[in-house]
Design a protein around this motif. Sequence first.
Motif, short mmCIF file in Angstrom:
data_model
loop_
_atom_site.label_atom_id
_atom_site.label_comp_id
_atom_site.label_asym_id
_atom_site.label_seq_id
_atom_site.Cartn_x
_atom_site.Cartn_y
_atom_site.Cartn_z
N TRP A 56 -23.76 -1.10 -98.79
CA TRP A 56 -24.65 0.00 -97.81
C TRP A 56 -24.55 1.26 -98.53
CZ3 TRP A 56 -26.35 -1.09 -93.20
CH2 TRP A 56 -27.12 0.17 -92.36
N ALA A 79 -28.53 -2.89 -89.50
CA ALA A 79 -27.05 -3.26 -89.45
C ALA A 79 -26.77 -4.37 -88.38
CB ALA A 79 -26.49 -2.01 -88.98
N LEU A 82 -28.08 -7.64 -89.69
CA LEU A 82 -27.16 -8.14 -90.60
C LEU A 82 -25.62 -8.59 -90.03
CD1 LEU A 82 -27.64 -5.74 -93.44
CD2 LEU A 82 -28.61 -8.03 -93.53
N LEU A 84 -23.31 -6.38 -88.81
CA LEU A 84 -22.24 -5.70 -89.39
C LEU A 84 -21.45 -4.91 -88.00
CD1 LEU A 84 -24.01 -3.36 -92.29
CD2 LEU A 84 -23.01 -5.83 -92.21
N ARG A 85 -20.35 -4.67 -88.30
CA ARG A 85 -19.39 -3.97 -86.93
C ARG A 85 -19.49 -2.66 -87.18
NH1 ARG A 85 -14.08 -7.03 -86.16
NH2 ARG A 85 -14.26 -5.88 -84.35
N VAL A 87 -20.83 1.06 -89.65
CA VAL A 87 -21.60 1.60 -90.62
C VAL A 87 -21.18 2.76 -91.21
CG1 VAL A 87 -23.92 0.02 -90.43
CG2 VAL A 87 -23.50 2.18 -89.11
N LEU A 145 -20.84 -4.99 -97.98
CA LEU A 145 -21.06 -5.15 -96.49
C LEU A 145 -20.01 -5.97 -96.18
CD1 LEU A 145 -24.87 -6.29 -96.95
CD2 LEU A 145 -23.84 -3.91 -96.29
N GLN A 147 -16.97 -5.55 -96.13
CA GLN A 147 -16.21 -4.40 -95.51
C GLN A 147 -16.58 -3.89 -94.20
OE1 GLN A 147 -15.14 -0.91 -98.09
NE2 GLN A 147 -14.33 0.21 -96.14
N LEU A 148 -17.81 -3.81 -94.00
CA LEU A 148 -18.68 -3.36 -92.78
C LEU A 148 -18.58 -4.60 -91.86
CD1 LEU A 148 -21.38 -1.30 -94.32
CD2 LEU A 148 -18.97 -0.37 -93.56
N LYS A 149 -18.63 -5.79 -91.94
CA LYS A 149 -18.80 -6.91 -91.30
C LYS A 149 -17.33 -7.43 -90.56
CE LYS A 149 -22.32 -9.44 -93.22
NZ LYS A 149 -22.95 -10.66 -93.76
#
Length: 151
Positions: A56, A79, A82, A84-85, A87, A145, A147-149
């Motif tokens: 990101w 996001a 994708l 993601l949880r 951002v 990404l 880490q963001l998931k």
Amino acid sequence: MTEMEPDLLATDHGTADSDASYGIALRPLSFFRQSEQVDFEGVWLLADLIASDGRWRKPIVVESTQGIIMDGNHRLRAAMRLGLRAVPCILLRYGDPRVRVRDWNTGEPFEIARIFQTIAAGALFPYKTTRHFFEPRLPDTAIPLAQLKGA
């Protein structure tokens, strides 16, 4: 991390004036309030670009007290696409001297109260209604990404 914990990831110190630096925080998608309609073809293309990069790069700029997106409606939708949880975002307030808002079509100053009223009414502005300018320039990130998931 709860929704309101700041979880600062980085700070950009682009000028000698410490008031000009931006903190970058990680927030769950539920924190953000979309402010404008989006072009869904653009969202899909953006999601593909972000996924192919695997990181990101550009934080969403958001009004800090209500989560209203100043800049990044397409990134929020990407996001979501994708899965993601959370951002990265930059939390600012309208009235901050680093923020200017203009009407996208006329270039005239945009009435800030109108932004709050529209979002409070549960409405979105049409695509490309407001244009936000930030000085100094906003920092970039390089958060994986994965880490963001799992955030």
